[in-house]
Design a protein around this motif. Structure first.
Motif, PDB file in Angstrom:
ATOM      1  N   ARG A  57       0.841  -1.203   0.000  1.00 17.28           N
ATOM      2  CA  ARG A  57       0.000   0.000   0.000  1.00 17.28           C
ATOM      3  C   ARG A  57       0.879   1.258   0.000  1.00 17.28           C
ATOM      4  NH1 ARG A  57      -2.063  -3.734  -0.557  1.00 17.28           N
ATOM      5  NH2 ARG A  57      -1.862  -2.897  -2.659  1.00 17.28           N
ATOM      6  N   ARG A  58       2.005   1.190   0.730  1.00 17.26           N
ATOM      7  CA  ARG A  58       2.923   2.322   0.776  1.00 17.26           C
ATOM      8  C   ARG A  58       3.521   2.590  -0.606  1.00 17.26           C
ATOM      9  NH1 ARG A  58       5.515   0.073   4.728  1.00 17.26           N
ATOM     10  NH2 ARG A  58       3.952   0.421   6.342  1.00 17.26           N
ATOM     11  N   LYS A  59       3.878   1.516  -1.289  1.00 16.90           N
ATOM     12  CA  LYS A  59       4.415   1.665  -2.640  1.00 16.90           C
ATOM     13  C   LYS A  59       3.363   2.234  -3.586  1.00 16.90           C
ATOM     14  CE  LYS A  59       7.721  -2.144  -2.168  1.00 16.90           C
ATOM     15  NZ  LYS A  59       8.017  -3.560  -2.527  1.00 16.90           N
ATOM     16  N   GLN A  60       2.133   1.758  -3.451  1.00 15.63           N
ATOM     17  CA  GLN A  60       1.043   2.250  -4.296  1.00 15.63           C
ATOM     18  C   GLN A  60       0.831   3.741  -4.082  1.00 15.63           C
ATOM     19  OE1 GLN A  60      -3.044   1.487  -3.039  1.00 15.63           O
ATOM     20  NE2 GLN A  60      -3.501   0.674  -5.069  1.00 15.63           N
ATOM     21  N   LEU A  61       0.952   4.183  -2.845  1.00 17.87           N
ATOM     22  CA  LEU A  61       0.712   5.581  -2.531  1.00 17.87           C
ATOM     23  C   LEU A  61       1.699   6.500  -3.252  1.00 17.87           C
ATOM     24  CD1 LEU A  61      -0.955   7.600  -0.941  1.00 17.87           C
ATOM     25  CD2 LEU A  61       0.487   7.165   1.062  1.00 17.87           C
ATOM     26  N   LYS A  62       2.903   6.014  -3.481  1.00 13.97           N
ATOM     27  CA  LYS A  62       3.908   6.811  -4.191  1.00 13.97           C
ATOM     28  C   LYS A  62       3.542   7.010  -5.657  1.00 13.97           C
ATOM     29  CE  LYS A  62       7.781   5.162  -1.341  1.00 13.97           C
ATOM     30  NZ  LYS A  62       9.068   4.426  -1.368  1.00 13.97           N
ATOM     31  N   GLU A  63       2.666   6.156  -6.177  1.00 16.19           N
ATOM     32  CA  GLU A  63       2.342   6.182  -7.603  1.00 16.19           C
ATOM     33  C   GLU A  63       1.102   7.004  -7.925  1.00 16.19           C
ATOM     34  OE1 GLU A  63       1.923   2.066  -8.461  1.00 16.19           O
ATOM     35  OE2 GLU A  63       4.059   1.617  -8.201  1.00 16.19           O
ATOM     36  N   VAL A  64       0.406   7.483  -6.896  1.00 16.04           N
ATOM     37  CA  VAL A  64      -0.826   8.235  -7.130  1.00 16.04           C
ATOM     38  C   VAL A  64      -0.630   9.685  -6.703  1.00 16.04           C
ATOM     39  CG1 VAL A  64      -2.237   6.173  -6.818  1.00 16.04           C
ATOM     40  CG2 VAL A  64      -1.801   7.675  -4.865  1.00 16.04           C
ATOM     41  N   THR A  65      -1.521  10.540  -7.172  1.00 16.27           N
ATOM     42  CA  THR A  65      -1.434  11.964  -6.860  1.00 16.27           C
ATOM     43  C   THR A  65      -2.800  12.492  -6.426  1.00 16.27           C
ATOM     44  OG1 THR A  65      -1.864  12.514  -9.188  1.00 16.27           O
ATOM     45  CG2 THR A  65       0.451  12.369  -8.483  1.00 16.27           C
ATOM     46  N   PRO A  66      -2.827  13.617  -5.719  1.00 15.58           N
ATOM     47  CA  PRO A  66      -4.113  14.217  -5.335  1.00 15.58           C
ATOM     48  C   PRO A  66      -4.949  14.536  -6.569  1.00 15.58           C
ATOM     49  CG  PRO A  66      -2.302  15.252  -4.149  1.00 15.58           C
ATOM     50  CD  PRO A  66      -1.685  14.385  -5.190  1.00 15.58           C
ATOM     51  N   ASN A  67      -6.259  14.393  -6.440  1.00  8.36           N
ATOM     52  CA  ASN A  67      -7.145  14.717  -7.553  1.00  8.36           C
ATOM     53  C   ASN A  67      -7.800  16.077  -7.329  1.00  8.36           C
ATOM     54  OD1 ASN A  67      -9.767  14.316  -6.108  1.00  8.36           O
ATOM     55  ND2 ASN A  67      -9.059  12.190  -5.985  1.00  8.36           N
ATOM     56  N   ALA A  68      -8.699  16.445  -8.231  1.00  8.49           N
ATOM     57  CA  ALA A  68      -9.313  17.771  -8.193  1.00  8.49           C
ATOM     58  C   ALA A  68     -10.030  18.037  -6.873  1.00  8.49           C
ATOM     59  CB  ALA A  68     -10.292  17.925  -9.357  1.00  8.49           C
ATOM     60  N   ALA A  69     -10.647  17.018  -6.289  1.00  8.54           N
ATOM     61  CA  ALA A  69     -11.363  17.212  -5.030  1.00  8.54           C
ATOM     62  C   ALA A  69     -10.408  17.619  -3.911  1.00  8.54           C
ATOM     63  CB  ALA A  69     -12.119  15.943  -4.654  1.00  8.54           C
ATOM     64  N   HIS A  70      -9.262  16.947  -3.828  1.00 11.90           N
ATOM     65  CA  HIS A  70      -8.258  17.314  -2.826  1.00 11.90           C
ATOM     66  C   HIS A  70      -7.783  18.752  -3.043  1.00 11.90           C
ATOM     67  CE1 HIS A  70      -7.608  12.820  -2.970  1.00 11.90           C
ATOM     68  NE2 HIS A  70      -7.699  13.009  -1.668  1.00 11.90           N
ATOM     69  N   LEU A  71      -7.552  19.108  -4.294  1.00 15.20           N
ATOM     70  CA  LEU A  71      -7.010  20.433  -4.608  1.00 15.20           C
ATOM     71  C   LEU A  71      -8.016  21.552  -4.304  1.00 15.20           C
ATOM     72  CD1 LEU A  71      -5.247  19.499  -7.963  1.00 15.20           C
ATOM     73  CD2 LEU A  71      -4.154  19.903  -5.746  1.00 15.20           C
ATOM     74  N   ILE A  72      -9.291  21.303  -4.588  1.00 16.71           N
ATOM     75  CA  ILE A  72     -10.310  22.312  -4.288  1.00 16.71           C
ATOM     76  C   ILE A  72     -10.440  22.515  -2.780  1.00 16.71           C
ATOM     77  CG2 ILE A  72     -12.776  22.853  -4.424  1.00 16.71           C
ATOM     78  CD1 ILE A  72     -12.800  21.415  -7.151  1.00 16.71           C
ATOM     79  N   LEU A  73     -10.385  21.416  -2.033  1.00 17.15           N
ATOM     80  CA  LEU A  73     -10.434  21.544  -0.574  1.00 17.15           C
ATOM     81  C   LEU A  73      -9.277  22.396  -0.061  1.00 17.15           C
ATOM     82  CD1 LEU A  73     -11.476  18.107   0.971  1.00 17.15           C
ATOM     83  CD2 LEU A  73     -12.586  20.319   1.267  1.00 17.15           C
ATOM     84  N   ALA A  74      -8.103  22.193  -0.618  1.00 11.04           N
ATOM     85  CA  ALA A  74      -6.950  22.985  -0.206  1.00 11.04           C
ATOM     86  C   ALA A  74      -7.142  24.461  -0.559  1.00 11.04           C
ATOM     87  CB  ALA A  74      -5.677  22.440  -0.857  1.00 11.04           C
ATOM     88  N   LYS A  75      -7.725  24.731  -1.717  1.00 12.99           N
ATOM     89  CA  LYS A  75      -7.942  26.110  -2.155  1.00 12.99           C
ATOM     90  C   LYS A  75      -8.953  26.823  -1.266  1.00 12.99           C
ATOM     91  CE  LYS A  75      -8.880  28.916  -6.261  1.00 12.99           C
ATOM     92  NZ  LYS A  75      -7.715  29.782  -5.980  1.00 12.99           N
ATOM     93  N   LEU A  76      -9.900  26.082  -0.715  1.00 16.70           N
ATOM     94  CA  LEU A  76     -10.905  26.686   0.161  1.00 16.70           C
ATOM     95  C   LEU A  76     -10.287  27.325   1.404  1.00 16.70           C
ATOM     96  CD1 LEU A  76     -13.815  24.076  -0.058  1.00 16.70           C
ATOM     97  CD2 LEU A  76     -13.903  26.477  -0.784  1.00 16.70           C
TER      98      LEU A  76
END
Length: 230
Positions: A57-76
């Motif tokens: 799971r740790r290795k898998q996490l390195k291969e994925v990135t935040p999506n639009a939902a994560h980014l919008i939450l951060a922008k809020l």
């Protein structure tokens, strides 16, 4: 002073980044029965399997990135005091830029002692049997397994009680105690519920806004709704 927006997130917000949840496939998590890899009994029965599972799971996490939902939450955060309470063990909220994130169920990129639960380390590589704490006790994934207490719950309740707005994103509201947080909102707190398959929330005394969509698209709508309150 910015209004406090408290957001409870679940697996649905990370699914679009490619992180699977066992609830999508009849109790299997990446092909494993959750009883084997996410319970104290599973750990006692086959610790090698559990260590390997979370290493993957740790290795898998390195291969994925935040999506639009994560980014919008951060922008809020520009307009609200945003505090995220997440059931997810990934770090996608942090990588998107969210500053206040409380992990109810632990963190994949941390490990802890099997004896001294206060001994917690950041950990990004494989965890093996020779990895121990200073007292030679085995380290384990810093994950709250089924049947274990949720240490961060009290803090999550305190945060929720102070919310001016409360949002639920990508969670089935069926995993307790996290699902019960909504009951700790003040009676006049607007609640926003974003999920492609929302369930009926019993005994809710708040003004409820439901967005029936996946997280990335629904967050655009939620963003518009929230800005109407500014």
């Amino acid at each position: 002073m910015k209004k406090k927006l408290v957001v409870l997130t679940g697996a649905g917000i990370s699914a679009e980044s490619g992180i699977k949840t066992f609830r999508d496939s009849d109790g299997l998590w990446e092909g494993h029965n959750v009883q084997d890899v996410a319970t104290p009994e599973g750990w006692r029965k086959n610790p090698a399997l559990v260590l390997d599972f979370y290493n993957q799971r740790r290795k898998q996490l390195k291969e994925v990135t935040p999506n639009a939902a994560h980014l919008i939450l951060a922008k809020l955060q520009e307009d609200f005091d945003v505090h995220i309470i997440t059931q997810n063990v990934d770090d996608l909220h942090e990588r998107a830029g969210s500053k206040k994130v409380l992990h109810l169920h632990g963190e994949l990129l941390k490990v802890r002692s099997t004896v001294d639960y206060s001994y917690i380390l950041d950990w990004k590589e494989d965890l093996n049997f020779e990895d121990v704490d200073p007292n030679n006790h085995q380290l384990r994934p810093h994950i709250v397994w089924f049947g274990e207490e949720v240490p961060a719950l009290e803090e999550a309740v305190e945060i929720t009680e102070l919310a001016d707005y409360f949002a639920v994103i990508g969670t089935s509201l069926q995993v307790y105690p996290a699902a019960g947080l909504i009951d700790f909102t003040k009676a006049n707190t607007p609640v926003f519920y974003l999920d492609p398959k929302p369930i009926k929330i019993p005994n809710l005394r708040n003004e409820l806004h439901v967005i029936t969509d996946i997280a990335s698209r629904g967050m655009l709508e939620l963003q518009k709704m929230l800005h109407q309150f500014i």
